[in-house]
Design a protein around this motif. Structure first.
Motif, PDB file in Angstrom:
ATOM      1  N   UNK A  41       1.347   6.499   9.592  1.00  0.00           N
ATOM      2  CA  UNK A  41       0.798   6.495   8.240  1.00  0.00           C
ATOM      3  C   UNK A  41      -0.483   7.313   8.177  1.00  0.00           C
ATOM      4  N   UNK A  42      -1.320   7.202   9.201  1.00  0.00           N
ATOM      5  CA  UNK A  42      -2.540   8.012   9.246  1.00  0.00           C
ATOM      6  C   UNK A  42      -2.177   9.495   9.211  1.00  0.00           C
ATOM      7  N   UNK A  43      -1.185   9.883  10.000  1.00  0.00           N
ATOM      8  CA  UNK A  43      -0.766  11.293  10.020  1.00  0.00           C
ATOM      9  C   UNK A  43      -0.254  11.724   8.644  1.00  0.00           C
ATOM     10  N   UNK A  44       0.508  10.850   7.998  1.00  0.00           N
ATOM     11  CA  UNK A  44       1.056  11.169   6.674  1.00  0.00           C
ATOM     12  C   UNK A  44      -0.058  11.393   5.671  1.00  0.00           C
ATOM     13  N   UNK A  45      -1.051  10.495   5.661  1.00  0.00           N
ATOM     14  CA  UNK A  45      -2.139  10.613   4.693  1.00  0.00           C
ATOM     15  C   UNK A  45      -3.063  11.775   5.016  1.00  0.00           C
ATOM     16  N   UNK A  46      -3.211  12.094   6.295  1.00  0.00           N
ATOM     17  CA  UNK A  46      -4.013  13.254   6.681  1.00  0.00           C
ATOM     18  C   UNK A  46      -3.350  14.546   6.215  1.00  0.00           C
ATOM     19  N   UNK A  47      -2.039  14.557   6.212  1.00  0.00           N
ATOM     20  CA  UNK A  47      -1.282  15.752   5.820  1.00  0.00           C
ATOM     21  C   UNK A  47      -1.180  15.885   4.309  1.00  0.00           C
ATOM     22  N   UNK A  48      -1.057  14.756   3.608  1.00  0.00           N
ATOM     23  CA  UNK A  48      -0.813  14.800   2.168  1.00  0.00           C
ATOM     24  C   UNK A  48      -1.780  13.888   1.423  1.00  0.00           C
ATOM     25  N   UNK A  49      -2.758  14.479   0.762  1.00  0.00           N
ATOM     26  CA  UNK A  49      -3.678  13.685  -0.044  1.00  0.00           C
ATOM     27  C   UNK A  49      -2.957  13.039  -1.220  1.00  0.00           C
ATOM     28  N   UNK A  50      -1.969  13.724  -1.781  1.00  0.00           N
ATOM     29  CA  UNK A  50      -1.208  13.171  -2.901  1.00  0.00           C
ATOM     30  C   UNK A  50      -0.514  11.872  -2.497  1.00  0.00           C
ATOM     31  N   UNK A  51       0.065  11.839  -1.303  1.00  0.00           N
ATOM     32  CA  UNK A  51       0.730  10.628  -0.827  1.00  0.00           C
ATOM     33  C   UNK A  51      -0.275   9.511  -0.629  1.00  0.00           C
ATOM     34  N   UNK A  52      -1.410   9.829  -0.042  1.00  0.00           N
ATOM     35  CA  UNK A  52      -2.467   8.825   0.112  1.00  0.00           C
ATOM     36  C   UNK A  52      -2.884   8.277  -1.238  1.00  0.00           C
ATOM     37  N   UNK A  53      -3.134   9.148  -2.188  1.00  0.00           N
ATOM     38  CA  UNK A  53      -3.574   8.697  -3.512  1.00  0.00           C
ATOM     39  C   UNK A  53      -2.538   7.778  -4.152  1.00  0.00           C
ATOM     40  N   UNK A  54      -1.258   8.144  -4.053  1.00  0.00           N
ATOM     41  CA  UNK A  54      -0.196   7.320  -4.643  1.00  0.00           C
ATOM     42  C   UNK A  54      -0.151   5.942  -3.985  1.00  0.00           C
ATOM     43  N   UNK A  55      -0.209   5.911  -2.662  1.00  0.00           N
ATOM     44  CA  UNK A  55      -0.127   4.635  -1.950  1.00  0.00           C
ATOM     45  C   UNK A  55      -1.402   3.809  -2.124  1.00  0.00           C
ATOM     46  N   UNK A  56      -2.551   4.481  -2.235  1.00  0.00           N
ATOM     47  CA  UNK A  56      -3.797   3.746  -2.463  1.00  0.00           C
ATOM     48  C   UNK A  56      -3.760   3.058  -3.822  1.00  0.00           C
ATOM     49  N   UNK A  57      -3.316   3.766  -4.847  1.00  0.00           N
ATOM     50  CA  UNK A  57      -3.229   3.171  -6.177  1.00  0.00           C
ATOM     51  C   UNK A  57      -2.300   1.956  -6.167  1.00  0.00           C
ATOM     52  N   UNK A  58      -1.159   2.079  -5.508  1.00  0.00           N
ATOM     53  CA  UNK A  58      -0.216   0.951  -5.419  1.00  0.00           C
ATOM     54  C   UNK A  58      -0.826  -0.209  -4.659  1.00  0.00           C
ATOM     55  N   UNK A  59      -1.562   0.084  -3.588  1.00  0.00           N
ATOM     56  CA  UNK A  59      -2.195  -0.966  -2.791  1.00  0.00           C
ATOM     57  C   UNK A  59      -3.266  -1.693  -3.588  1.00  0.00           C
ATOM     58  N   UNK A  60      -3.994  -0.971  -4.422  1.00  0.00           N
ATOM     59  CA  UNK A  60      -5.025  -1.612  -5.249  1.00  0.00           C
ATOM     60  C   UNK A  60      -4.395  -2.536  -6.288  1.00  0.00           C
ATOM     61  N   UNK A  61      -3.262  -2.139  -6.828  1.00  0.00           N
ATOM     62  CA  UNK A  61      -2.556  -3.010  -7.768  1.00  0.00           C
ATOM     63  C   UNK A  61      -2.075  -4.264  -7.045  1.00  0.00           C
ATOM     64  N   UNK A  62      -1.529  -4.095  -5.839  1.00  0.00           N
ATOM     65  CA  UNK A  62      -1.080  -5.245  -5.054  1.00  0.00           C
ATOM     66  C   UNK A  62      -2.237  -6.191  -4.763  1.00  0.00           C
ATOM     67  N   UNK A  63      -3.372  -5.645  -4.372  1.00  0.00           N
ATOM     68  CA  UNK A  63      -4.517  -6.497  -4.076  1.00  0.00           C
ATOM     69  C   UNK A  63      -5.007  -7.217  -5.324  1.00  0.00           C
TER      70      UNK A  63
END
Length: 328
Positions: A283-305
């Protein structure tokens, strides 16, 4: 905090299921993105203008406001119990070990609450305000936005012991981090994405001294630079700060993950996300490679929290002042 015997005892399927259970269960279904559409139409522009003003005055404030949201939700749910001041008969969370001399931004929340009491008195909870504030802070610093679900009410009780036990210390290893998030109904992706919030903000020397002087899983040049502002002797410079993302500590981006791949995580718990265990490295490698993917997953994680144990219906109250319960 319950410790896990080994990360191999957890499967990604189990952790993913925990997220699904959280989203379909409990009172989170009562939250709605249109909750205040009629009762307080000035809510969003009022909040955002004050957050923008606060961050313009001090860029670090955005990270501090975001951190308030994390440190609330992980202690008995997103009920803003961590905003309550201590009184002669009431012990709150502000002086818990993870919060004392660390949480900040309360004055900004006070200013926003006062403004809301002017435009729609007695309508918007402190719990919902902090959820909106955290989203706006991320957006203003360059990060993603998301639709904030609303309808939470405010706690009338608090627990310093729960704050001490439920907030992960910077010394946690990967097993403990996974266990903590799982115990709160969050999945592996939530864990890594939410730790990406450390792309902004500061940490105190006392919280990273042991890492930069004693650990081997760290880039030596990075450790040397950090040592210049953090003396090795306990008690000297304990409150000196450095950026959690030393490259861009006031910009919400994906450089945090690039730093982890270079062994430049400031906290021990940060670097645990990229330590060869496999569960989080990919996951670290994925987010390091793609900021868009990180942003999408971060937004979803904040909703979950934000869905964690909200008080709704007749539970709790709508505080007039975020620092104290209404009957104080």
């Amino acid at each position: 905090m319950q410790k896990m015997a080994s990360p191999s005892s957890l499967s990604k399927a189990v952790l993913t299921l925990a997220c699904v259970v959280l989203l379909i269960g409990g009172t989170s279904a009562q939250l709605s993105i249109s909750y205040y559409a009629e009762s307080c139409p000035k809510l969003f522009p009022t909040v955002k203008s004050i957050v923008q003003e606060a961050i313009a005055e001090e860029a670090r404030m955005g990270a501090s406001l975001l951190r308030l949201f994390f440190h609330d939700c992980f202690v008995n749910g997103c009920d803003r119990s961590n905003l309550l001041d201590d009184t002669p008969t009431f012990t709150g969370e502000k002086n818990a070990i993870p919060n004392k001399n660390s949480l900040r931004g309360f004055d900004v929340v006070d200013k926003i609450k006062s403004a809301m009491e002017e435009v729609c008195p007695g309508i918007v909870s402190c719990a919902d305000l902090l959820a909106i504030i955290s989203r706006d802070s991320v957006e203003i610093l360059g990060g993603p936005g998301w639709d904030v679900k609303l309808g939470r009410r405010d706690a009338t009780t608090t627990s310093q012991a729960a704050a001490n036990n439920n907030l992960a210390p910077p010394t946690d290893n990967l097993n403990a981090l996974i266990s903590n998030f799982q115990n709160h109904g969050l999945c592996l992706k939530d864990l890594v994405a939410q730790y990406g919030a450390h792309t902004v903000g500061q940490a105190r020397c006392i919280n990273f001294r042991a890492r930069i002087y004693n650990e081997s899983n760290i880039d030596s040049s990075f450790a040397h630079v950090m040592q210049s502002n953090c003396p090795s002797v306990t008690g000297n410079g304990d409150n000196n700060t450095d950026g959690l993302d030393y490259q861009s500590a006031t910009s919400f981006d994906n450089t945090y993950f690039l730093n982890l791949m270079k062994k430049r995580g400031l906290l021990h718990s940060d670097q645990q996300l990229f330590n060869g265990a496999g569960y989080t490295d990919s996951l670290v490698r994925t987010y390091a490679k793609s900021q868009d993917t990180f942003f999408k997953d971060f937004a979803a994680a904040m909703i979950n929290m934000g869905d964690m144990k909200p008080l709704t219906g007749s539970n709790g109250e709508i505080r007039k002042n975020c620092r104290r319960v209404n009957n104080y």
